[in-house]
Design an enzyme around this catalytic site. Structure first.
Site, short mmCIF file in Angstrom:
data_model
loop_
_atom_site.label_atom_id
_atom_site.label_comp_id
_atom_site.label_asym_id
_atom_site.label_seq_id
_atom_site.Cartn_x
_atom_site.Cartn_y
_atom_site.Cartn_z
N SER A 1 3.82 -5.73 -12.88
CA SER A 1 2.83 -4.58 -12.72
C SER A 1 1.89 -4.32 -13.99
O SER A 1 1.15 -3.50 -13.84
CB SER A 1 3.41 -3.48 -11.96
N LYS B 1 -1.64 -5.01 -13.82
CA LYS B 1 -2.65 -4.26 -13.21
C LYS B 1 -3.40 -3.50 -14.39
O LYS B 1 -4.64 -3.05 -13.85
CB LYS B 1 -1.77 -2.81 -12.41
N SER C 1 1.54 2.59 -8.60
CA SER C 1 1.71 1.23 -8.87
C SER C 1 1.43 0.42 -7.38
O SER C 1 1.99 -0.71 -7.09
CB SER C 1 2.87 0.84 -9.30
#
Length: 381
Positions: free
Chosen positions: A52, A55, A112
Protein backbone atom coordinates in the site's frame (compact mmCIF):
# COMPACT_ATOMS: atom_id res chain seq x y z
CA UNK A 1 41.26 24.91 -12.34
CA UNK A 2 42.42 26.10 -8.95
CA UNK A 3 41.94 23.98 -5.87
CA UNK A 4 42.63 26.07 -2.81
CA UNK A 5 42.59 24.10 0.43
CA UNK A 6 41.17 26.21 3.20
CA UNK A 7 40.66 25.61 6.89
CA UNK A 8 38.53 28.61 7.70
CA UNK A 9 37.38 29.87 11.05
CA UNK A 10 33.78 28.93 10.39
CA UNK A 11 34.85 25.37 9.57
CA UNK A 12 36.67 24.77 12.81
CA UNK A 13 33.99 22.41 13.97
CA UNK A 14 34.57 18.83 14.83
CA UNK A 15 33.28 15.66 13.36
CA UNK A 16 33.44 11.96 13.89
CA UNK A 17 32.12 9.29 11.59
CA UNK A 18 28.53 8.54 12.53
CA UNK A 19 28.07 5.53 14.75
CA UNK A 20 27.40 2.51 12.57
CA UNK A 21 23.68 1.96 12.21
CA UNK A 22 21.97 -1.00 10.68
CA UNK A 23 18.28 -1.58 10.34
CA UNK A 24 16.29 -4.78 10.60
CA UNK A 25 14.46 -3.77 7.44
CA UNK A 26 15.26 -5.64 4.24
CA UNK A 27 15.60 -2.28 2.49
CA UNK A 28 15.66 1.28 3.77
CA UNK A 29 16.37 4.90 2.85
CA UNK A 30 16.80 7.72 5.38
CA UNK A 31 17.09 11.32 4.23
CA UNK A 32 17.50 14.70 5.91
CA UNK A 33 15.34 17.02 3.83
CA UNK A 34 16.61 20.18 5.53
CA UNK A 35 20.18 19.68 4.34
CA UNK A 36 19.62 17.34 1.36
CA UNK A 37 21.67 14.62 3.05
CA UNK A 38 21.21 10.87 2.67
CA UNK A 39 21.83 9.36 6.10
CA UNK A 40 21.27 5.69 5.29
CA UNK A 41 20.74 3.61 2.16
CA UNK A 42 20.26 -0.14 2.39
CA UNK A 43 19.23 -1.92 -0.81
CA UNK A 44 17.63 1.45 -1.53
CA UNK A 45 17.52 1.14 -5.34
CA UNK A 46 16.21 -2.43 -5.46
CA UNK A 47 12.68 -2.58 -6.93
CA UNK A 48 10.50 -4.38 -4.39
CA UNK A 49 6.79 -5.03 -3.87
CA UNK A 50 5.61 -1.76 -2.29
CA UNK A 51 2.19 -2.93 -1.06
CA UNK A 52 0.00 0.00 0.00
CA UNK A 53 2.97 2.36 0.14
CA UNK A 54 2.55 2.72 -3.64
CA UNK A 55 -0.78 4.41 -2.95
CA UNK A 56 1.38 7.51 -2.55
CA UNK A 57 1.74 7.59 -6.34
CA UNK A 58 -2.04 7.53 -6.72
CA UNK A 59 -2.26 10.38 -4.21
CA UNK A 60 0.43 12.26 -6.13
CA UNK A 61 -1.53 11.96 -9.38
CA UNK A 62 -4.64 13.26 -7.61
CA UNK A 63 -2.73 16.14 -5.99
CA UNK A 64 -1.36 17.09 -9.41
CA UNK A 65 -4.89 17.12 -10.82
CA UNK A 66 -5.98 19.38 -7.95
CA UNK A 67 -3.07 21.73 -8.47
CA UNK A 68 -3.68 21.89 -12.22
CA UNK A 69 -7.36 22.70 -11.67
CA UNK A 70 -8.59 19.54 -13.40
CA UNK A 71 -10.52 18.60 -10.27
CA UNK A 72 -11.58 20.30 -7.06
CA UNK A 73 -11.86 18.96 -3.52
CA UNK A 74 -15.66 19.04 -3.67
CA UNK A 75 -15.92 17.28 -7.05
CA UNK A 76 -17.58 13.86 -6.86
CA UNK A 77 -16.50 10.63 -8.53
CA UNK A 78 -18.61 7.63 -9.52
CA UNK A 79 -18.06 4.21 -7.95
CA UNK A 80 -17.92 1.26 -10.32
CA UNK A 81 -18.71 -2.36 -9.53
CA UNK A 82 -14.99 -3.05 -9.97
CA UNK A 83 -14.17 -0.52 -7.25
CA UNK A 84 -16.88 -1.90 -4.95
CA UNK A 85 -15.55 -5.45 -5.36
CA UNK A 86 -12.03 -4.63 -4.22
CA UNK A 87 -10.86 -6.73 -1.30
CA UNK A 88 -8.45 -5.94 1.48
CA UNK A 89 -8.70 -2.58 3.22
CA UNK A 90 -11.62 -0.51 1.91
CA UNK A 91 -13.98 2.39 2.57
CA UNK A 92 -16.91 0.03 1.82
CA UNK A 93 -18.03 2.15 -1.11
CA UNK A 94 -20.88 1.00 -3.37
CA UNK A 95 -22.24 1.97 -6.77
CA UNK A 96 -24.77 4.43 -5.34
CA UNK A 97 -22.06 6.50 -3.66
CA UNK A 98 -20.63 9.72 -5.05
CA UNK A 99 -17.62 10.39 -2.78
CA UNK A 100 -15.90 13.76 -3.03
CA UNK A 101 -12.25 14.10 -3.94
CA UNK A 102 -11.51 15.13 -0.36
CA UNK A 103 -13.26 12.05 1.02
CA UNK A 104 -11.29 9.86 -1.35
CA UNK A 105 -8.00 11.44 -0.24
CA UNK A 106 -8.85 10.66 3.37
CA UNK A 107 -10.05 7.21 2.39
CA UNK A 108 -6.74 6.41 0.71
CA UNK A 109 -4.46 7.91 3.35
CA UNK A 110 -6.32 7.03 6.56
CA UNK A 111 -8.35 3.94 5.62
CA UNK A 112 -5.87 2.69 2.99
CA UNK A 113 -8.93 2.08 0.83
CA UNK A 114 -8.27 -0.07 -2.21
CA UNK A 115 -11.74 0.82 -3.48
CA UNK A 116 -10.95 4.54 -3.15
CA UNK A 117 -7.82 4.08 -5.27
CA UNK A 118 -9.79 2.44 -8.06
CA UNK A 119 -12.40 5.22 -7.93
CA UNK A 120 -9.64 7.83 -8.29
CA UNK A 121 -7.97 5.91 -11.11
CA UNK A 122 -11.21 5.55 -13.06
CA UNK A 123 -12.23 9.13 -12.32
CA UNK A 124 -8.97 10.59 -13.62
CA UNK A 125 -8.13 8.23 -16.48
CA UNK A 126 -11.27 6.23 -17.32
CA UNK A 127 -9.84 2.90 -16.20
CA UNK A 128 -7.28 1.57 -13.75
CA UNK A 129 -5.28 0.15 -16.66
CA UNK A 130 -5.04 3.55 -18.32
CA UNK A 131 -4.24 5.18 -14.98
CA UNK A 132 -1.37 2.71 -14.48
CA UNK A 133 0.02 3.70 -17.88
CA UNK A 134 -0.14 7.35 -16.89
CA UNK A 135 1.68 6.60 -13.62
CA UNK A 136 4.41 4.78 -15.52
CA UNK A 137 4.73 7.72 -17.92
CA UNK A 138 4.84 10.21 -15.06
CA UNK A 139 7.27 8.33 -12.82
CA UNK A 140 10.57 9.20 -14.61
CA UNK A 141 9.59 12.86 -14.87
CA UNK A 142 9.37 13.15 -11.10
CA UNK A 143 12.57 11.23 -10.38
CA UNK A 144 11.28 7.68 -9.90
CA UNK A 145 13.83 5.54 -11.71
CA UNK A 146 13.17 2.09 -10.21
CA UNK A 147 9.37 1.93 -10.20
CA UNK A 148 6.70 0.28 -12.33
CA UNK A 149 2.96 0.32 -11.74
CA UNK A 150 0.26 -2.19 -12.65
CA UNK A 151 -2.53 -0.84 -10.46
CA UNK A 152 -3.53 2.12 -8.27
CA UNK A 153 -3.73 0.39 -4.91
CA UNK A 154 -0.54 -1.61 -4.49
CA UNK A 155 -2.42 -4.88 -4.87
CA UNK A 156 0.16 -7.67 -5.42
CA UNK A 157 1.24 -7.87 -9.06
CA UNK A 158 4.56 -8.88 -10.68
CA UNK A 159 4.85 -5.43 -12.30
CA UNK A 160 4.01 -3.44 -9.18
CA UNK A 161 7.50 -2.53 -7.93
CA UNK A 162 9.12 0.47 -6.24
CA UNK A 163 12.51 1.08 -4.66
CA UNK A 164 12.82 2.61 -1.21
CA UNK A 165 14.73 5.50 -2.77
CA UNK A 166 11.84 6.13 -5.17
CA UNK A 167 9.30 5.98 -2.36
CA UNK A 168 11.37 8.49 -0.41
CA UNK A 169 11.68 10.75 -3.46
CA UNK A 170 7.92 10.60 -3.87
CA UNK A 171 7.41 11.45 -0.20
CA UNK A 172 9.68 14.48 -0.51
CA UNK A 173 7.65 15.62 -3.50
CA UNK A 174 4.36 15.31 -1.62
CA UNK A 175 5.80 17.32 1.27
CA UNK A 176 7.47 20.10 -0.72
CA UNK A 177 5.25 20.44 -3.81
CA UNK A 178 1.85 20.09 -2.17
CA UNK A 179 2.03 21.81 1.23
CA UNK A 180 -1.64 22.77 0.95
CA UNK A 181 -2.63 19.09 0.91
CA UNK A 182 0.11 17.45 2.96
CA UNK A 183 -1.85 17.90 6.20
CA UNK A 184 -4.12 15.02 5.20
CA UNK A 185 -1.30 12.62 6.05
CA UNK A 186 -1.46 13.49 9.74
CA UNK A 187 -5.19 12.72 10.11
CA UNK A 188 -5.46 9.87 12.60
CA UNK A 189 -9.12 8.90 12.13
CA UNK A 190 -11.68 8.95 9.31
CA UNK A 191 -14.95 7.05 9.26
CA UNK A 192 -16.81 7.40 5.98
CA UNK A 193 -20.55 7.37 6.60
CA UNK A 194 -20.14 5.07 9.60
CA UNK A 195 -19.46 2.05 7.39
CA UNK A 196 -16.04 0.93 8.53
CA UNK A 197 -15.71 1.63 12.26
CA UNK A 198 -12.96 -0.98 12.63
CA UNK A 199 -10.98 0.55 9.76
CA UNK A 200 -11.27 4.21 10.73
CA UNK A 201 -7.82 4.64 12.28
CA UNK A 202 -4.64 5.61 10.45
CA UNK A 203 -2.23 2.66 10.55
CA UNK A 204 0.85 4.91 10.86
CA UNK A 205 2.12 4.12 14.37
CA UNK A 206 4.40 7.17 14.53
CA UNK A 207 1.57 9.71 14.58
CA UNK A 208 0.79 8.97 18.23
CA UNK A 209 4.36 8.76 19.53
CA UNK A 210 5.00 12.47 20.07
CA UNK A 211 8.17 12.49 17.96
CA UNK A 212 7.11 15.06 15.37
CA UNK A 213 5.80 12.55 12.83
CA UNK A 214 3.20 13.83 10.36
CA UNK A 215 3.01 11.18 7.60
CA UNK A 216 2.91 9.28 5.34
CA UNK A 217 1.85 5.67 4.58
CA UNK A 218 2.14 2.10 5.78
CA UNK A 219 2.07 -1.04 3.66
CA UNK A 220 1.80 -4.78 4.13
CA UNK A 221 1.44 -7.88 2.04
CA UNK A 222 2.77 -11.38 2.61
CA UNK A 223 5.38 -10.91 -0.12
CA UNK A 224 6.44 -7.38 0.86
CA UNK A 225 6.36 -7.76 4.63
CA UNK A 226 5.60 -4.70 6.72
CA UNK A 227 6.78 -1.30 5.52
CA UNK A 228 6.38 2.39 6.20
CA UNK A 229 7.08 5.70 4.48
CA UNK A 230 7.51 8.22 7.28
CA UNK A 231 8.44 11.83 7.95
CA UNK A 232 9.05 13.78 11.12
CA UNK A 233 10.13 17.27 12.16
CA UNK A 234 12.17 18.19 15.23
CA UNK A 235 13.87 21.52 15.99
CA UNK A 236 13.54 22.79 12.45
CA UNK A 237 14.87 19.62 10.80
CA UNK A 238 12.73 17.30 8.70
CA UNK A 239 13.66 13.72 7.91
CA UNK A 240 12.03 11.33 5.47
CA UNK A 241 12.54 7.59 5.66
CA UNK A 242 11.31 4.37 4.09
CA UNK A 243 11.57 0.83 5.44
CA UNK A 244 10.30 -2.45 4.02
CA UNK A 245 10.47 -6.16 4.71
CA UNK A 246 9.85 -6.11 8.48
CA UNK A 247 8.22 -9.15 10.08
CA UNK A 248 5.18 -7.64 11.77
CA UNK A 249 3.47 -4.39 12.77
CA UNK A 250 5.26 -4.28 16.11
CA UNK A 251 8.69 -4.54 14.52
CA UNK A 252 7.68 -1.91 11.98
CA UNK A 253 6.66 0.53 14.71
CA UNK A 254 9.76 -0.09 16.83
CA UNK A 255 12.19 0.08 13.92
CA UNK A 256 10.60 3.24 12.55
CA UNK A 257 10.85 4.95 15.92
CA UNK A 258 14.46 3.80 16.27
CA UNK A 259 15.32 5.31 12.89
CA UNK A 260 13.70 8.64 13.79
CA UNK A 261 15.55 8.81 17.10
CA UNK A 262 18.86 7.93 15.46
CA UNK A 263 18.46 10.46 12.65
CA UNK A 264 17.75 13.33 15.03
CA UNK A 265 20.11 12.41 17.88
CA UNK A 266 23.15 11.17 15.99
CA UNK A 267 23.45 14.26 13.81
CA UNK A 268 23.52 17.97 14.64
CA UNK A 269 22.58 20.79 12.29
CA UNK A 270 25.39 23.36 12.08
CA UNK A 271 25.47 26.69 10.30
CA UNK A 272 29.01 26.96 8.95
CA UNK A 273 28.66 30.14 6.90
CA UNK A 274 26.21 32.97 6.58
CA UNK A 275 24.75 33.97 3.28
CA UNK A 276 26.62 36.96 1.81
CA UNK A 277 29.64 36.54 4.08
CA UNK A 278 32.99 36.49 2.26
CA UNK A 279 34.66 33.08 2.27
CA UNK A 280 37.65 33.81 0.03
CA UNK A 281 38.77 35.79 -3.05
CA UNK A 282 39.30 34.80 -6.66
CA UNK A 283 41.83 36.38 -9.04
CA UNK A 284 40.34 38.49 -11.84
CA UNK A 285 41.96 38.78 -15.28
CA UNK A 286 41.95 42.27 -16.85
CA UNK A 287 39.54 43.63 -14.28
CA UNK A 288 39.24 47.06 -12.68
CA UNK A 289 40.22 45.25 -9.48
CA UNK A 290 42.54 42.28 -9.22
CA UNK A 291 40.29 40.14 -7.01
CA UNK A 292 36.63 39.46 -6.33
CA UNK A 293 35.11 38.22 -3.08
CA UNK A 294 33.40 34.82 -3.00
CA UNK A 295 30.25 34.41 -0.90
CA UNK A 296 27.50 31.80 -0.47
CA UNK A 297 24.08 33.05 -1.56
CA UNK A 298 22.37 31.73 1.56
CA UNK A 299 23.27 30.30 4.95
CA UNK A 300 25.23 27.08 4.67
CA UNK A 301 23.90 24.40 6.99
CA UNK A 302 25.36 20.92 7.18
CA UNK A 303 24.86 17.87 9.33
CA UNK A 304 27.72 16.66 11.46
CA UNK A 305 27.78 13.66 13.78
CA UNK A 306 26.87 14.76 17.30
CA UNK A 307 30.02 13.23 18.78
CA UNK A 308 32.82 15.51 17.65
CA UNK A 309 36.61 15.30 17.51
CA UNK A 310 38.32 15.95 14.19
CA UNK A 311 38.10 19.23 12.26
CA UNK A 312 36.15 19.59 9.05
CA UNK A 313 38.03 20.50 5.90
CA UNK A 314 37.01 22.93 3.21
CA UNK A 315 38.41 23.33 -0.29
CA UNK A 316 37.54 26.07 -2.76
CA UNK A 317 37.57 24.96 -6.41
CA UNK A 318 37.33 27.30 -9.39
CA UNK A 319 38.71 27.87 -12.88
CA UNK A 320 40.75 31.02 -12.88
CA UNK A 321 41.72 33.68 -13.08
CA UNK A 322 38.18 34.84 -13.78
CA UNK A 323 37.98 37.05 -16.86
CA UNK A 324 36.41 40.48 -16.43
CA UNK A 325 33.73 41.71 -16.51
CA UNK A 326 32.29 39.80 -13.54
CA UNK A 327 28.61 40.22 -12.78
CA UNK A 328 27.33 40.55 -9.22
CA UNK A 329 26.04 37.16 -8.06
CA UNK A 330 27.72 35.18 -10.82
CA UNK A 331 28.73 31.68 -9.74
CA UNK A 332 32.53 31.55 -9.58
CA UNK A 333 33.55 28.62 -7.40
CA UNK A 334 32.48 25.68 -5.28
CA UNK A 335 33.24 25.23 -1.62
CA UNK A 336 33.67 21.50 -0.98
CA UNK A 337 33.27 20.59 2.68
CA UNK A 338 34.53 17.20 3.78
CA UNK A 339 32.71 15.65 6.74
CA UNK A 340 34.42 12.52 8.10
CA UNK A 341 32.25 9.47 7.59
CA UNK A 342 29.81 11.25 5.27
CA UNK A 343 29.60 12.41 1.68
CA UNK A 344 31.26 15.73 0.86
CA UNK A 345 29.00 18.77 0.73
CA UNK A 346 29.38 21.12 -2.25
CA UNK A 347 28.26 24.75 -1.87
CA UNK A 348 28.27 27.21 -4.81
CA UNK A 349 30.05 30.52 -4.22
CA UNK A 350 29.13 33.66 -6.15
CA UNK A 351 30.74 37.04 -6.83
CA UNK A 352 30.33 39.39 -3.89
CA UNK A 353 30.45 42.43 -6.17
CA UNK A 354 30.61 43.32 -9.84
CA UNK A 355 34.03 43.86 -11.41
CA UNK A 356 34.22 45.89 -14.60
CA UNK A 357 36.85 45.50 -17.29
CA UNK A 358 40.00 47.41 -16.58
CA UNK A 359 41.07 50.47 -18.59
CA UNK A 360 44.17 51.14 -20.69
CA UNK A 361 46.51 51.20 -17.69
CA UNK A 362 45.29 47.78 -16.57
CA UNK A 363 45.95 46.28 -20.00
CA UNK A 364 49.36 47.96 -20.14
CA UNK A 365 50.39 46.60 -16.74
CA UNK A 366 49.20 43.14 -17.72
CA UNK A 367 51.01 43.22 -21.04
CA UNK A 368 54.21 44.47 -19.39
CA UNK A 369 54.02 41.75 -16.80
CA UNK A 370 53.69 39.09 -19.47
CA UNK A 371 56.69 40.48 -21.43
CA UNK A 372 58.79 40.68 -18.29
CA UNK A 373 57.92 37.12 -17.39
CA UNK A 374 58.90 35.92 -20.85
CA UNK A 375 62.28 37.76 -20.76
CA UNK A 376 63.09 36.34 -17.35
CA UNK A 377 62.23 32.88 -18.55
CA UNK A 378 64.50 33.24 -21.59
CA UNK A 379 67.40 34.58 -19.55
CA UNK A 380 67.12 31.76 -17.12
CA UNK A 381 67.08 29.08 -19.77
Amino acid sequence: MFRAAVILAFLLLAALPARAFDTLARAAWVYDLTTDTVLLAKNADEPLPPASMSKLMTVNMLFEALKDGRVRLDDTFAVSSRARSMGGSTMFLNETDRPTVEELIKGIIVNSGNDACVVVAEGLAGSEEEFSKKMNERAPAIGLTHSTFANASGWPHPNQKMSMHDLGTLAVRLITDFPEYYGYFSITEFEHDGRAPDNRFNRNPLLSMGIGADGLKTGHTEEAGFGLVGSAVQNGRRIVFVVSGLKDATERAEESQRIVNWAFREFALKTVARGGSRIADADVWLGATARVGLVPEKDVQILVPSLARDGLKGEIVYTGPVEAPVELGRKIADLVIEVPGMEAVTVPLVAEQAVAKGGFSTHLRTAFGRVATRVIAEVGS
